[in-house]
Design an enzyme around this catalytic site. Structure first.
Site, PDB file in Angstrom:
ATOM      1  N   CYS A   1       0.844  -1.191   0.000  1.00 22.23           N
ATOM      2  CA  CYS A   1       0.000   0.000   0.000  1.00 22.23           C
ATOM      3  C   CYS A   1       0.880   1.242   0.000  1.00 22.23           C
ATOM      4  O   CYS A   1       1.889   1.277   0.697  1.00 22.23           O
ATOM      5  CB  CYS A   1      -0.848  -0.074   1.261  1.00 22.23           C
ATOM      6  SG  CYS A   1      -1.542   1.487   1.738  1.00 22.23           S
TER       7      CYS A   1
ATOM      8  N   THR B   1      -0.700   4.428   0.271  1.00 21.26           N
ATOM      9  CA  THR B   1      -1.595   5.522   0.668  1.00 21.26           C
ATOM     10  C   THR B   1      -0.882   6.554   1.543  1.00 21.26           C
ATOM     11  O   THR B   1      -1.040   7.758   1.356  1.00 21.26           O
ATOM     12  CB  THR B   1      -2.824   4.947   1.416  1.00 21.26           C
ATOM     13  OG1 THR B   1      -3.558   4.173   0.480  1.00 21.26           O
ATOM     14  CG2 THR B   1      -3.727   6.040   1.969  1.00 21.26           C
TER      15      THR B   1
HETATM   16  P1  5GP Z   1      -0.716  -6.825   4.062  1.00 23.53           P
HETATM   17  O1  5GP Z   1      -1.159  -8.026   4.836  1.00 23.53           O
HETATM   18  O2  5GP Z   1      -0.185  -7.176   2.710  1.00 23.53           O
HETATM   19  O3  5GP Z   1       0.227  -5.959   4.838  1.00 23.53           O
HETATM   20  O4  5GP Z   1      -2.021  -5.917   3.857  1.00 23.53           O
HETATM   21  C1  5GP Z   1      -3.155  -6.397   3.185  1.00 23.53           C
HETATM   22  C2  5GP Z   1      -4.166  -5.279   3.073  1.00 23.53           C
HETATM   23  O5  5GP Z   1      -3.633  -4.173   2.339  1.00 23.53           O
HETATM   24  C3  5GP Z   1      -5.399  -5.636   2.278  1.00 23.53           C
HETATM   25  O6  5GP Z   1      -6.296  -6.445   2.986  1.00 23.53           O
HETATM   26  C4  5GP Z   1      -5.963  -4.266   1.937  1.00 23.53           C
HETATM   27  O7  5GP Z   1      -6.723  -3.718   2.983  1.00 23.53           O
HETATM   28  C5  5GP Z   1      -4.709  -3.436   1.776  1.00 23.53           C
HETATM   29  N1  5GP Z   1      -4.402  -3.191   0.347  1.00 23.53           N
HETATM   30  C6  5GP Z   1      -4.323  -4.082  -0.657  1.00 23.53           C
HETATM   31  N2  5GP Z   1      -3.974  -3.485  -1.820  1.00 23.53           N
HETATM   32  C7  5GP Z   1      -3.858  -2.179  -1.530  1.00 23.53           C
HETATM   33  C8  5GP Z   1      -3.539  -1.033  -2.337  1.00 23.53           C
HETATM   34  O8  5GP Z   1      -3.246  -1.110  -3.528  1.00 23.53           O
HETATM   35  N3  5GP Z   1      -3.557   0.165  -1.704  1.00 23.53           N
HETATM   36  C9  5GP Z   1      -3.869   0.283  -0.383  1.00 23.53           C
HETATM   37  N4  5GP Z   1      -3.895   1.496   0.163  1.00 23.53           N
HETATM   38  N5  5GP Z   1      -4.126  -0.785   0.415  1.00 23.53           N
HETATM   39  C10 5GP Z   1      -4.128  -1.990  -0.170  1.00 23.53           C
END
Ligand code: 5GP
Length: 345
Positions: free
Chosen positions: A188, A190
Site C-alpha cells: 500500500c 496511501t
Molecule cells: P498486508 O497483509 O499485505 O500488509 O495488507 C493487506 C491489506 O492491504 C489488504 O487487505 C488491503 O486492505 C490493503 N491493500 C491491498 N492493496 C492495496 C492497495 O493497492 N492500496 C492500499 N492502500 N491498500 C491496499
C-alpha cells in the site's frame, strides 16, 4: 489545524512481556474463537485469521486449502457470478463458514451479489465483504445501511477505517465486522501518496474497544509481516487478523512464478491492478499500491503452520490457554526499533 499529541503505536513499537505460565505445551493452545455477530445474529467458530481479497491471495484454491486449517478467505472481487456459483456448487457448499464474497459499492457489484445469492441462497452464502479504500464517506455508510436492510441475515464485513467514531458508525448502520487499517498494507502506498494513515496497533486497540462496546467485531487488516505481528494484533484485541503479503507467493494464489524464485504481487489500487481489472488507471487517480516480486514459497500449508505455531507460542509465553485469553494476558512493552529485531529467513 489540530495536532494530537498522544503516542500512537505500530507493531514494531512493542513486544509482549513474558509472564509466568502453567502451560506445558503449545499443543494445549486453542486457537478457535466463537462469535455471535451483532446485527446478523449469525455465529462463527473457527480460527480467526483471514486471507485478504487480493490477487494472488483471495483465490478459490486458497480458500479450499486454508479452510483445512480453519482459516477464512475473502475472495477477490473479480470472479464472475458464474464462476462463484460453479465453485459454491462444487466445493464452496461445504465451506460456507470459511469464505466471504467481496464487493465494492458500484451498482454492478450489487447486481453480481444478488445473482449469486438468488441462485445459491442464504444457506450457502453467509458472508459479504464490502470493501473500499476509504470507508469514511457518507455514501459508503448508506450502502452498508441499505445492504443490511435488504439482507438482514448476511454477516457484513465493512471497511476500511482506522478510528473509533467511524467503527461505531459502521456498526450502528449494520456492519457486523469492521475492517481496520488505513495505510499499513505491505503493498500500500496511501501514506506516501496522500499523507493519510493511522499507526496500526493503536488503530486496532481503539477501534476494537469501540466495536466491542457496541457488541461488534473488528478485523486488523494490513501491516503484519511476521507471526509475531499477527499475535500482537490479537494481543491488541483484534477479533480477526487479515493477511495479504504473508500469504502471497504460494501455489494456491495462482500467480506466475518467475525464474522459479519469485511471484508478482501487487496492491489492489496499484497501476497493475487497475490495468488488469479496469483497463487502466483513470486520469484523475494516483495509484495507491505497489507492484513487487515476493519470494516463491510453494504450498501455503507450511506458511500456515509457521503462523499458527507462532501464535500458539506467544500464548505459552504469556500464559493464555486460549486465543480468546491472549489480550487479557497481554502487557505490551514499548521498545525502540533496534530491540525489535526482524528475523529474515
Ligand atoms: P498486508 O497483509 O499485505 O500488509 O495488507 C493487506 C491489506 O492491504 C489488504 O487487505 C488491503 O486492505 C490493503 N491493500 C491491498 N492493496 C492495496 C492497495 O493497492 N492500496 C492500499 N492502500 N491498500 C491496499
Amino acid at each position: 489545524m489540530r495536532i494530537e499529541n498522544d503516542i500512537k503505536l505500530d507493531f514494531k513499537d512493542v513486544l509482549f512481556r513474558p509472564k509466568r505460565s502453567t502451560l506445558v505445551s503449545r499443543k494445549q493452545i486453542d486457537l478457535t474463537r466463537e462469535f455471535t455477530f451483532r446485527n446478523s445474529k449469525q455465529t462463527y467458530s473457527n480460527v480467526p485469521v483471514m486471507a485478504a481479497n487480493m490477487d494472488g491471495v483471495g483465490t478459490f484454491a486458497m480458500a479450499e486449502e486454508l479452510a483445512k486449517s480453519g482459516i477464512f478467505t475473502c475472495l477477490v472481487k473479480n470472479y464472475s457470478a458464474n464462476e462463484v456459483i460453479d465453485w459454491i456448487e462444487s466445493t464452496g457448499k461445504d465451506l460456507k463458514d470459511s469464505w466471504a464474497f467481496s464487493i465494492g459499492t458500484a451498482p454492478d457489484d450489487l447486481i453480481k451479489f444478488k445473482s449469486i445469492y438468488n441462485e445459491v441462497g442464504q444457506e450457502h452464502m453467509k458472508f459479504v465483504c464490502i470493501d473500499v479504500a476509504n470507508g469514511y464517506t457518507e455514501t459508503f455508510v448508506e450502502f452498508v445501511r441499505d445492504f443490511r436492510s435488504n439482507y438482514p441475515d448476511i454477516v457484513i464485513i465493512a471497511g476500511n477505517v482506522a478510528t473509533r467514531e467511524m467503527t461505531e458508525e459502521l456498526i450502528i448502520n449494520g456492519a457486523d465486522i469492521v475492517k481496520v487499517g488505513i495505510g499499513p498494507g505491505s503493498v500500500c502506498t496511501t501514506r506516501v501518496k496522500t499523507g493519510v494513515g493511522y499507526p496500526q496497533l493503536s488503530a486496532i486497540i481503539e477501534c476494537g474497544e469501540a466495536a466491542h462496546e457496541l457488541g461488534g467485531h473488528i478485523i486488523a487488516d494490513g501491516g503484519c509481516t511476521s507471526p509475531g505481528d499477527v499475535a500482537k494484533a490479537f494481543g491488541a484485541n483484534a477479533d480477526f487478523v487479515m493477511l495479504g503479503g504473508m500469504l502471497a507467493g504460494h501455489d494456491e494464489g495462482g500467480g506466475e512464478v518467475v525464474d522459479n524464485k519469485y511471484v508478482q504481487f501487487y496492491g489492489m489500487s496499484s497501476r497493475a491492478a487497475n490495468e488488469k481489472h479496469f483497463g487502466g488507471l483513470r486520469e484523475y487517480r494516483a495509484a495507491e499500491g505497489r507492484e513487487v516480486l515476493v519470494p516463491y514459497r510453494g504450498v501455503v500449508s507450511l506458511t500456515v503452520q509457521d503462523i499458527l505455531g507462532g501464535i500458539r507460542s506467544t500464548c505459552t509465553y504469556v500464559g493464555a490457554a486460549r486465543l480468546k485469553d491472549l489480550s487479557k494476558c497481554t502487557t505490551f512493552i514499548r521498545v525502540t526499533q533496534q530491540f525489535n529485531s526482524v528475523f529474515v529467513e
